[in-house]
Design an enzyme around this catalytic site. Structure first.
Site, PDB file in Angstrom:
ATOM      1  N   HIS A  81      37.143  32.204  38.172  1.00 30.67           N
ATOM      2  CA  HIS A  81      37.456  32.800  39.476  1.00 30.67           C
ATOM      3  C   HIS A  81      38.465  33.921  39.288  1.00 30.67           C
ATOM      4  CE1 HIS A  81      38.654  33.159  43.710  1.00 30.67           C
ATOM      5  NE2 HIS A  81      37.453  32.653  43.948  1.00 30.67           N
ATOM      6  N   GLU A 106      31.468  27.484  43.956  1.00 32.41           N
ATOM      7  CA  GLU A 106      30.015  27.651  44.053  1.00 32.41           C
ATOM      8  C   GLU A 106      29.276  26.474  43.424  1.00 32.41           C
ATOM      9  OE1 GLU A 106      29.093  30.017  45.820  1.00 32.41           O
ATOM     10  OE2 GLU A 106      30.352  31.781  45.547  1.00 32.41           O
TER      11      GLU A 106
HETATM   12  N1  ACO Z   1      31.154  32.346  31.753  1.00 31.75           N
HETATM   13  C1  ACO Z   1      31.419  32.956  30.590  1.00 31.75           C
HETATM   14  N2  ACO Z   1      32.503  33.694  30.382  1.00 31.75           N
HETATM   15  C2  ACO Z   1      33.373  33.821  31.390  1.00 31.75           C
HETATM   16  C3  ACO Z   1      33.175  33.205  32.625  1.00 31.75           C
HETATM   17  C4  ACO Z   1      32.004  32.442  32.806  1.00 31.75           C
HETATM   18  N3  ACO Z   1      31.718  31.847  33.950  1.00 31.75           N
HETATM   19  N4  ACO Z   1      34.187  33.501  33.449  1.00 31.75           N
HETATM   20  C5  ACO Z   1      35.017  34.295  32.755  1.00 31.75           C
HETATM   21  N5  ACO Z   1      34.516  34.493  31.505  1.00 31.75           N
HETATM   22  C6  ACO Z   1      35.064  35.309  30.451  1.00 31.75           C
HETATM   23  C7  ACO Z   1      34.725  36.754  30.763  1.00 31.75           C
HETATM   24  O1  ACO Z   1      33.515  37.137  30.184  1.00 31.75           O
HETATM   25  C8  ACO Z   1      35.866  37.524  30.221  1.00 31.75           C
HETATM   26  O2  ACO Z   1      35.676  37.738  28.836  1.00 31.75           O
HETATM   27  P1  ACO Z   1      36.146  39.130  28.144  1.00 31.75           P
HETATM   28  O3  ACO Z   1      37.638  39.164  28.328  1.00 31.75           O
HETATM   29  O4  ACO Z   1      35.692  38.978  26.728  1.00 31.75           O
HETATM   30  O5  ACO Z   1      35.446  40.208  28.896  1.00 31.75           O
HETATM   31  C9  ACO Z   1      37.019  36.589  30.393  1.00 31.75           C
HETATM   32  O6  ACO Z   1      36.479  35.267  30.452  1.00 31.75           O
HETATM   33  C10 ACO Z   1      37.694  37.026  31.692  1.00 31.75           C
HETATM   34  O7  ACO Z   1      38.030  35.979  32.378  1.00 31.75           O
HETATM   35  P2  ACO Z   1      38.821  36.125  33.732  1.00 31.75           P
HETATM   36  O8  ACO Z   1      39.746  37.307  33.702  1.00 31.75           O
HETATM   37  O9  ACO Z   1      39.383  34.791  34.006  1.00 31.75           O
HETATM   38  O10 ACO Z   1      37.630  36.343  34.749  1.00 31.75           O
HETATM   39  P3  ACO Z   1      37.275  37.605  35.650  1.00 31.75           P
HETATM   40  O11 ACO Z   1      38.328  37.806  36.674  1.00 31.75           O
HETATM   41  O12 ACO Z   1      36.913  38.764  34.811  1.00 31.75           O
HETATM   42  O13 ACO Z   1      35.921  37.097  36.328  1.00 31.75           O
HETATM   43  C11 ACO Z   1      34.438  35.880  37.670  1.00 31.75           C
HETATM   44  C12 ACO Z   1      35.902  36.167  37.359  1.00 31.75           C
HETATM   45  C13 ACO Z   1      33.742  37.209  38.023  1.00 31.75           C
HETATM   46  C14 ACO Z   1      34.305  34.937  38.841  1.00 31.75           C
HETATM   47  C15 ACO Z   1      33.796  35.258  36.410  1.00 31.75           C
HETATM   48  O14 ACO Z   1      34.485  34.074  36.083  1.00 31.75           O
HETATM   49  C16 ACO Z   1      32.310  34.995  36.556  1.00 31.75           C
HETATM   50  O15 ACO Z   1      31.510  35.929  36.423  1.00 31.75           O
HETATM   51  N6  ACO Z   1      31.910  33.726  36.805  1.00 31.75           N
HETATM   52  C17 ACO Z   1      30.512  33.377  36.920  1.00 31.75           C
HETATM   53  C18 ACO Z   1      29.927  33.777  38.266  1.00 31.75           C
HETATM   54  C19 ACO Z   1      30.412  32.897  39.389  1.00 31.75           C
HETATM   55  O16 ACO Z   1      30.430  31.677  39.303  1.00 31.75           O
HETATM   56  N7  ACO Z   1      30.784  33.562  40.498  1.00 31.75           N
HETATM   57  C20 ACO Z   1      31.284  32.884  41.696  1.00 31.75           C
HETATM   58  C21 ACO Z   1      32.778  32.868  41.681  1.00 31.75           C
HETATM   59  S1  ACO Z   1      33.451  31.942  43.030  1.00 31.75           S
HETATM   60  C22 ACO Z   1      33.550  33.011  44.330  1.00 31.75           C
HETATM   61  O17 ACO Z   1      33.522  34.196  44.136  1.00 31.75           O
HETATM   62  C23 ACO Z   1      33.665  32.488  45.687  1.00 31.75           C
END
Ligand code: ACO
Length: 375
Positions: free
Chosen positions: A254, A312
Site C-alpha cells: 500500500h 483489496e
Molecule cells: N508485489 C510485488 N512487489 C511489490 C508489491 C507487490 N504487491 N508491492 C510493492 N512491491 C515492490 C515494488 O515493486 C517496489 O520495488 P522496487 O523498489 O524494486 O521498484 C517496492 O516493493 C516498492 O514498495 P513500496 O514503496 O512499498 O510500494 P509502492 O508505494 O511503490 O506501491 C502499491 C504501492 C502500488 C499499492 C503496490 O504495493 C502494488 O502495486 N500492489 C499490488 C496492487 C494492489 O494490490 N493494489 C491495491 C492497493 S490497495 C488500495 O489502493 C485501496
C-alpha cells in the site's frame, strides 16, 4: 526550473486542503480512525447505519435515532420510475454496471442537501439490484422495506433474505470502507459541492472518479490470482514466477500504509467468521495459504520493506463469501463510500469555500494569429 515550477505539487501530493473530523489515515502506525474510533473497534460492531449516523452527526445514535434513520433509508429505497426505465434501457445495451450506477445516480432528483444525502445512500442498493435483475431478465422486485441497509443490499442482489452472519459480514465491510481521508473520489465530491452544486451532482462526480482503475481498486484481480493458483502446492511456484517476471502481487502492499493495512486485518477477521458458516471453504483455505506464501516471498523479495496484505485481498474474499460476483465489488464499495462522500459534502457545505487551486502555465507565449487560409 523556475520558481513557479518548484512550487508545483503534482497530484496535490502532501497538500492539506481542508480540516476534517471524519477520518484519519495514519500510514506509519497502520491505523485508521473514523470520527474518533479506531477502525478495529468500530467495524466489527457497528452496523452501516450506525457508522453513517456517526459520520453525519459526530456521535453514535440512540435507539430512537437509529430506528428513525433506518426508516428514513427504507422510505427512500424506491427508485423514481424514470431511473428504473433508464436502467432497463442500459441493461438492454449490456452496459458495465459502474456506467449504469453513474447514470442512475446522476438521474436522481435533487431536493435539498439533507434529502439528497439520504436518497444517495438509500438508492445505490436499489440501482444495483434493479440493474442486476434487468440484466438477468428477471421481473423487477420492489426494494424490501423491513431490512437494514446491509441485508437490503444483499436481498436486492440475490432475491433472498441473508443470514445474520452474512449481514454482519457485509456491515463490517461497509463500515470498514465508509471513509478514508482525502482520496480522489472524496476530493471530487468536495470540489463539486464547493461550487454550490447539489449533492446529487457531486455524488455522480465522485462515482466517476471511483470508476478509474487507479482508484476503483484490485479486488477482482486479487481473487483471480487465488483462482489461477487453484491448488496449495502451486502457490509457491506461481508466485515466485510472477515476482521473477517483475510483476506485482495483487492484494499486497500500500502506498500509504507502511506497516499494516488496518482494513485488511478487520476484513480478514470478518472473513474468518463468515467462512465458518458460508462461502466456499476450499477457496478460503487456499486464499489463506496463498497469503502466507505471498507474504513470505515478498519478505524475501524486498527485505527492507514491510509489504502487508491490503484491503483489496480481503474485500475479494469477503464479498466472494457473500456470493457477490467480482463485477459488483467496486459498485458495493461505492455503496459504502457514499456514507463518507455525503459526510464530506456536509462538511464542505458548512465550510462554504470554493476549492480553486491554480496551475502553472507551461504553454507557448505571444503567438501571432494567422487567418485560416494562411495556416
Ligand atoms: N508485489 C510485488 N512487489 C511489490 C508489491 C507487490 N504487491 N508491492 C510493492 N512491491 C515492490 C515494488 O515493486 C517496489 O520495488 P522496487 O523498489 O524494486 O521498484 C517496492 O516493493 C516498492 O514498495 P513500496 O514503496 O512499498 O510500494 P509502492 O508505494 O511503490 O506501491 C502499491 C504501492 C502500488 C499499492 C503496490 O504495493 C502494488 O502495486 N500492489 C499490488 C496492487 C494492489 O494490490 N493494489 C491495491 C492497493 S490497495 C488500495 O489502493 C485501496
Amino acid at each position: 526550473m523556475t520558481t513557479t515550477e518548484q512550487t508545483i505539487h503534482h497530484g496535490l501530493e502532501g497538500i492539506v486542503a481542508a480540516r476534517t473530523r471524519l477520518s484519519r489515515v495514519d500510514g506509519q502506525a497502520g491505523e485508521l480512525t473514523i470520527a474518533g474510533f479506531r477502525l478495529d473497534d468500530l467495524a466489527p460492531h457497528a452496523t452501516f447505519e450506525e457508522a453513517l449516523f456517526l459520520l453525519w452527526n459526530d456521535r453514535l445514535p440512540t435507539t430512537r435515532e437509529l430506528d428513525s434513520l433506518r426508516a428514513n433509508l427504507a422510505t427512500h429505497r424506491q427508485l423514481p420510475s424514470s431511473v428504473t426505465s433508464l436502467l432497463v434501457e442500459l441493461a438492454k445495451e449490456e452496459r458495465p454496471i459502474m456506467d449504469a450506477l453513474g447514470a442512475g445516480i446522476a438521474a436522481l432528483p435533487s431536493t435539498g442537501d439533507d434529502a439528497d444525502a439520504i436518497r444517495l445512500v438509500a438508492t445505490i442498493p436499489s440501482i444495483l439490484g434493479t440493474y442486476t435483475q434487468a440484466m438477468r431478465g428477471d421481473d423487477l422486485a420492489d426494494p424490501p422495506s423491513n431490512l437494514g441497509h446491509a441485508a437490503a443490499l444483499l436481498h436486492q442482489l440475490t432475491g433472498d433474505t441473508p443470514s445474520a452472519a452474512a449481514t454482519r459480514a457485509l456491515d463490517t465491510y461497509l463500515v470498514t470502507v465508509a471513509d478514508h481521508g482525502f482520496n480522489a473520489s472524496t476530493f471530487t465530491m468536495r470540489v463539486i459541492v464547493s461550487t454550490g452544486a447539489s449533492f446529487v451532482a457531486a455524488g455522480a462526480g465522485a462515482l466517476g472518479a471511483l470508476s478509474g482503475p487507479l482508484h476503483g481498486g484490485a479486488p477482482g484481480p486479487a481473487l483471480d490470482l487465488v483462482r489461477e493458483i487453484a491448488t496449495p502446492d502451486r502457490a509457491e511456484p506461481v508466485l515466485r514466477e510472477r515476482l521473477a517476471r517483475g510483476e506485482r502481487l495483487m492484494g499486497f502492499g500500500h502506498r500509504v500504509y507502511r506497516v499494516r493495512d488496518p482494513r485488511a486485518d478487520v476484513l480478514g477477521d470478518a472473513a474468518s467468521r463468515l467462512y465458518q458458516t458460508d462461502g466456499d471453504q476450499d477457496l478460503y483455505h487456499l486464499a489463506r495459504h496463498v497469503e502466507d506464501v505471498a507474504l513470505r516471498l515478498l519478505r524475501e523479495h524486498k527485505p527492507d520493506r514491510r509489504i502487508a496484505t491490503n484491503v483489496e485481498y480481503y474485500t475479494a474474499l469477503l464479498l466472494n463469501g457473500l456470493d457477490v460476483p467480482s463485477s459488483l465489488f467496486t459498485p458495493i464499495f461505492a455503496a459504502a463510500r457514499m456514507a463518507g462522500w455525503t459526510a464530506h459534502a456536509r462538511e464542505q457545505r458548512a465550510e462554504g469555500r470554493l476549492i480553486r487551486p491554480r496551475a502553472a502555465y507551461a504553454g507557448a507565449e505571444r503567438r501571432t494569429w494567422l487567418p485560416l487560409e494562411d495556416r
